[in-house]
Design an enzyme around this catalytic site. Structure first.
Site, PDB file in Angstrom:
ATOM      1  N   CYS A 288       9.160  27.423  14.662  1.00 52.29           N
ATOM      2  CA  CYS A 288      10.109  26.308  14.732  1.00 52.29           C
ATOM      3  C   CYS A 288      10.958  26.411  16.007  1.00 52.29           C
ATOM      4  O   CYS A 288      11.104  27.493  16.595  1.00 52.29           O
ATOM      5  CB  CYS A 288      11.045  26.327  13.535  1.00 52.29           C
ATOM      6  SG  CYS A 288      10.259  25.922  11.974  1.00 52.29           S
TER       7      CYS A 288
ATOM      8  N   GLU B 161      14.179  26.278  16.327  1.00 53.17           N
ATOM      9  CA  GLU B 161      15.356  27.132  16.160  1.00 53.17           C
ATOM     10  C   GLU B 161      14.995  28.592  16.358  1.00 53.17           C
ATOM     11  O   GLU B 161      15.726  29.352  17.004  1.00 53.17           O
ATOM     12  CB  GLU B 161      15.958  26.955  14.759  1.00 53.17           C
ATOM     13  CG  GLU B 161      16.367  25.540  14.430  1.00 53.17           C
ATOM     14  CD  GLU B 161      15.267  24.750  13.743  1.00 53.17           C
ATOM     15  OE1 GLU B 161      14.107  24.787  14.224  1.00 53.17           O
ATOM     16  OE2 GLU B 161      15.568  24.085  12.742  1.00 53.17           O
TER      17      GLU B 161
ATOM     18  N   CYS C 118      14.236  29.262   9.017  1.00 55.22           N
ATOM     19  CA  CYS C 118      15.173  29.264  10.158  1.00 55.22           C
ATOM     20  C   CYS C 118      16.603  29.516   9.691  1.00 55.22           C
ATOM     21  O   CYS C 118      17.370  30.197  10.377  1.00 55.22           O
ATOM     22  CB  CYS C 118      15.075  27.953  10.928  1.00 55.22           C
ATOM     23  SG  CYS C 118      13.540  27.825  11.866  1.00 55.22           S
TER      24      CYS C 118
ATOM     25  N   CYS D 298      14.694  24.406   8.586  1.00 52.94           N
ATOM     26  CA  CYS D 298      13.921  24.824   7.406  1.00 52.94           C
ATOM     27  C   CYS D 298      14.524  26.097   6.823  1.00 52.94           C
ATOM     28  O   CYS D 298      15.383  26.751   7.433  1.00 52.94           O
ATOM     29  CB  CYS D 298      12.448  25.032   7.785  1.00 52.94           C
ATOM     30  SG  CYS D 298      12.127  26.589   8.635  1.00 52.94           S
TER      31      CYS D 298
ATOM     32  N   ASN E 231       9.480  23.460  18.993  1.00 52.70           N
ATOM     33  CA  ASN E 231       8.476  23.995  18.074  1.00 52.70           C
ATOM     34  C   ASN E 231       7.145  24.179  18.801  1.00 52.70           C
ATOM     35  O   ASN E 231       6.783  23.413  19.702  1.00 52.70           O
ATOM     36  CB  ASN E 231       8.327  23.159  16.803  1.00 52.70           C
ATOM     37  CG  ASN E 231       8.250  21.658  17.021  1.00 52.70           C
ATOM     38  OD1 ASN E 231       8.663  21.138  18.052  1.00 52.70           O
ATOM     39  ND2 ASN E 231       7.718  20.964  16.045  1.00 52.70           N
ATOM     40  N   ILE E 232       6.461  25.241  18.408  1.00 51.15           N
ATOM     41  CA  ILE E 232       5.197  25.629  19.039  1.00 51.15           C
ATOM     42  C   ILE E 232       4.178  25.813  17.914  1.00 51.15           C
ATOM     43  O   ILE E 232       4.245  26.799  17.171  1.00 51.15           O
ATOM     44  CB  ILE E 232       5.367  26.943  19.837  1.00 51.15           C
ATOM     45  CG1 ILE E 232       6.508  26.821  20.859  1.00 51.15           C
ATOM     46  CG2 ILE E 232       4.054  27.309  20.540  1.00 51.15           C
ATOM     47  CD1 ILE E 232       6.920  28.143  21.499  1.00 51.15           C
ATOM     48  N   GLU E 233       3.285  24.831  17.792  1.00 50.80           N
ATOM     49  CA  GLU E 233       2.342  24.873  16.673  1.00 50.80           C
ATOM     50  C   GLU E 233       1.103  25.680  17.026  1.00 50.80           C
ATOM     51  O   GLU E 233       0.904  26.079  18.182  1.00 50.80           O
ATOM     52  CB  GLU E 233       1.991  23.438  16.256  1.00 50.80           C
ATOM     53  CG  GLU E 233       3.246  22.720  15.765  1.00 50.80           C
ATOM     54  CD  GLU E 233       3.001  21.358  15.171  1.00 50.80           C
ATOM     55  OE1 GLU E 233       1.912  20.780  15.384  1.00 50.80           O
ATOM     56  OE2 GLU E 233       3.922  20.865  14.480  1.00 50.80           O
ATOM     57  N   ASN E 234       0.290  25.936  16.012  1.00 49.73           N
ATOM     58  CA  ASN E 234      -0.896  26.770  16.187  1.00 49.73           C
ATOM     59  C   ASN E 234      -2.012  26.241  15.302  1.00 49.73           C
ATOM     60  O   ASN E 234      -1.749  25.773  14.180  1.00 49.73           O
ATOM     61  CB  ASN E 234      -0.551  28.219  15.808  1.00 49.73           C
ATOM     62  CG  ASN E 234      -1.660  29.177  16.128  1.00 49.73           C
ATOM     63  OD1 ASN E 234      -2.616  29.334  15.377  1.00 49.73           O
ATOM     64  ND2 ASN E 234      -1.556  29.816  17.278  1.00 49.73           N
ATOM     65  N   ALA E 235      -3.240  26.331  15.789  1.00 48.97           N
ATOM     66  CA  ALA E 235      -4.389  25.828  15.040  1.00 48.97           C
ATOM     67  C   ALA E 235      -4.526  26.502  13.678  1.00 48.97           C
ATOM     68  O   ALA E 235      -5.074  25.916  12.739  1.00 48.97           O
ATOM     69  CB  ALA E 235      -5.665  26.026  15.861  1.00 48.97           C
TER      70      ALA E 235
HETATM   71  N1  THU Z   1      10.097  22.371  12.472  1.00 46.42           N
HETATM   72  C1  THU Z   1      11.028  22.909  13.306  1.00 46.42           C
HETATM   73  O1  THU Z   1      10.768  23.129  14.493  1.00 46.42           O
HETATM   74  N2  THU Z   1      12.256  23.212  12.793  1.00 46.42           N
HETATM   75  C2  THU Z   1      12.598  23.031  11.484  1.00 46.42           C
HETATM   76  O2  THU Z   1      13.585  23.579  11.021  1.00 46.42           O
HETATM   77  C3  THU Z   1      11.756  22.147  10.658  1.00 46.42           C
HETATM   78  C4  THU Z   1      10.319  22.122  11.054  1.00 46.42           C
HETATM   79  C5  THU Z   1       8.772  22.047  13.018  1.00 46.42           C
HETATM   80  C6  THU Z   1       7.662  22.929  12.520  1.00 46.42           C
HETATM   81  C7  THU Z   1       6.457  22.045  12.709  1.00 46.42           C
HETATM   82  O3  THU Z   1       5.979  22.204  14.043  1.00 46.42           O
HETATM   83  C8  THU Z   1       6.994  20.632  12.557  1.00 46.42           C
HETATM   84  O4  THU Z   1       8.401  20.724  12.681  1.00 46.42           O
HETATM   85  C9  THU Z   1       6.645  19.991  11.227  1.00 46.42           C
HETATM   86  O5  THU Z   1       7.008  20.800  10.167  1.00 46.42           O
END
Ligand code: THU
Length: 130
Positions: free
Chosen positions: A53, A55, A89, A86, A42-46
């Site tokens: 996600c 996947e 995904c 999620c 997973n690669i989050e963003n501000a």
């Molecule tokens: N996340 C995933 O990478 N895959 C999923 O199917 C569930 C959620 C990540 C997104 C976010 O960076 C962190 O988990 C919390 O939601």
């Protein structure tokens, strides 16, 4: 790659997760019908919304490299709960592999396996538009 190797590959991706906001790492290893494996984290963003996600990272890598025949994916987390995909995904995986195998791991390395059609029953897909 064996099932155990695919699981280890997904677990190794936990360390690549960019998670300054949630501190919730997810790793993925996606296997194609010819055996090619694509990884994701997973690669989050501000701005939160653009977060990707693990996947979907793996699917984007596969499809952009010419691989659409997805067979199975391992999803790893560091929570005691099994890391299930999620809703977004599930729908993205469904586009390419309506009944692929989804192997979800928890922090103990235990697994629960689902088919995509179990996780996303009565789903909408490309055939509706063709
Ligand atoms: N996340 C995933 O990478 N895959 C999923 O199917 C569930 C959620 C990540 C997104 C976010 O960076 C962190 O988990 C919390 O939601």
């Amino acid at each position: 790659m064996t099932r155990e190797e695919l699981k280890a590959t997904a677990i190794a991706m936990l360390d690549r997760a960019y998670i300054p906001y949630s501190h919730f790492p997810v790793g993925a290893a996606l296997e194609c019908s010819d055996g090619t494996v694509f990884t994701g984290c997973n690669i989050e963003n501000a701005a939160f919304g653009p977060t990707i996600c693990a996947e979907r990272t793996a699917v984007a890598k596969a499809v952009s490299e010419g691989h659409r025949d997805l067979v199975r994916i391992v999803i790893a987390g560091r929570s005691k709960d099994f890391c299930v995909p999620c809703g977004t995904c599930r729908q993205v995986l469904r586009e390419f592999a309506p009944d692929m195998e989804i192997i979800c791991l928890n922090s103990a390395g235990e697994e629960r396996t689902f088919t995509l059609s179990e996780l996303l029953p009565h789903s909408f897909g490309p055939e509706y538009l063709l």
